[in-house]
Scaffold this active site. Sequence first.
Site, mmCIF file in Angstrom:
data_model
loop_
_atom_site.group_PDB
_atom_site.id
_atom_site.type_symbol
_atom_site.label_atom_id
_atom_site.label_comp_id
_atom_site.label_asym_id
_atom_site.label_seq_id
_atom_site.Cartn_x
_atom_site.Cartn_y
_atom_site.Cartn_z
ATOM 1 C CB CYS A 155 32.995 41.002 37.047
ATOM 2 S SG CYS A 155 34.340 41.296 35.878
ATOM 3 C CG ASN A 209 33.102 37.374 39.952
ATOM 4 O OD1 ASN A 209 34.115 38.051 39.833
ATOM 5 N ND2 ASN A 209 32.655 36.966 41.133
#
Length: 630
Positions: free
Chosen positions: A2, A75
């Site tokens: 991400c 992330n």
Amino acid sequence: MCGIAGIFYPATPKPVDPARITAMADAQAHRGPDGSGVWTAPGIGLGHRRLSIIDVAGSPQPMASRDGALTVTYNGEIYNFAELRTELQALGAVFATKGDTEVLLHGWAAWGPAMLDRLNGMFAFALHDARRQCLFLARDRLGVKPLHYVELSDGGLAFASELKGLLAHPLLRRTPDIRAVEDYMAFGYVPDDACLVAGVKKLPAGHSMLIERGKPVPAPGRWWDVDFSRRATGSVKALEEELVARLRDAVTSRMVADVPLGAFLSGGVDSSAVVAFMAEASKRAVKTCTIGFEEAGLDERAYATEIAKRFATEHRERVVAADDFSLIDTLVTAFDEPFADASALATYRVCELARENVTVALSGDGADEAFAGYRRYKFQAAEERVRGLLPASIRSGVFGTLGRCYPKADWAPRPLRAKTTLLALAEDGAEAYARSVGVTTPALRAMLFTTEARHALGGYRAEDRYVRSMRDAPARDALDRAQYADFQHWLPGDILTKADRTSMAVSLEAREPLLDYRLVEFAATLPVSMRLRRGQGKWLMKKAMERYLPRDILYRPKMGFVTPISAWFRGPLADEAAGLARSRLLAETGWFDPHAIERLAADHRAGRAEHGRTLWQLIMLERSMARLFG
């Protein structure tokens, strides 16, 4: 995988415009094409771009705890999230999703910052705690996932996975940092303790920051470091068996995904070892891919095919032309800062190929750093043995004089570059190693830089960070110190930056099992002779893999992704090289002497000297400067 972004106001809870967070997150849309989210509250805003890997239908981000007190944007992947989930449920946690993100929320509630010690994974995340009025930023141990941040003129602290996320904020002043240019020209990348945009910082690997409202923004604090000062005991056989068990666990733990998964396969030791353990654990044929080159001396496809057949993988390959420099602008966009490791061209192509069939790919990155696989370790160890035989004053006088008199032979293989070796022997070991990992030497940089640039640097020298790291390393031996310094600088700044940006540019998640922190910690304790023996790097790893891989794979010369940039600057890019001396952008910086660049390009084109890598650096710098500063 991400992309994350956000803004936090430490002094006073100013309102955060959701549109601003959206713009910062959307600038990183390639990192997360499957979804997006924005959350704001007084003094805080978090944004997220999602590449769905686990719990594809659930786990939206930013994610809040049930009571709304905690919110996280994240992330990465936590490979042991199932075990942590069970442990947290025993403490009373109730989970609403099936993914790993929620583990961070319950982990913070149960253990606070100490939860980092329990995480096995690659990650960068920002967690807001409304009760404590704080923002917690953290990055994984080795620096697999990036995190940039900057303090803005309105008192806000902005952060993003990539620099382009910060560039989307209108208050970010775009001023170049001459020290970062010195760093880049020395190493071919901008290290993690620097940034070409002045004021922007990168959270270092294995560090975290707790920013509390009403208090100044603190310096990052280290929460993990690799320790080379301890030595494992036991027989070769016992350590070999332990290594195999750790390799197997590192690979299998990274095979958890709800989307198609595969592996990069070069036919070298590292990627072949990863594929061997994947095939052992998988019920289906492992999907593998490799990039080949038209030049036989650079092409590893035959070795990759041998491994693919051995483990019955579903193998794909593609040939890349030697003149595949059309990717320059694509790479400039992907990396933001200048990045001159030319193997990024091939790495991008293999990521592009993998993404056609899979969303997650396992790589062999990290074994060279952990198990001493680079040739430079062999040379450093040999030179240190010679240094130990003579006092520094004699070495400096004898070898220094010989080195200065000996003709320069950049074209020759390193063992034949007597000038380089003699000058290295005259130096302190840390100084010599710092130079050996560089691209453009201090002397050549001094020639290229203008008087004004040298004055602005004020004695600052890129190599000093390496010297400091080696002298302060938790280590026993010269090899330990060299590996430790590479873990601090080369690995996060070059290898992992290359892997992250090229894979994320095509929305592919790359996982590095050979950088499992438990495997790295084990490798750091191995006696020197089990890492490097009779000039053979990765000795114990190769011995352990003899039961899985043929000898022609284990003991063939290392190749890697080699890109013929020197030939390009004597051929199709010769005019580009010559044009650098006339570059208006480089001239406007006042940093470089155009006459020196002109001589550099002419000498290279005529074959009088080898300057291909430096010319590549200058081209990538020019393109990046144009994109960053206009």
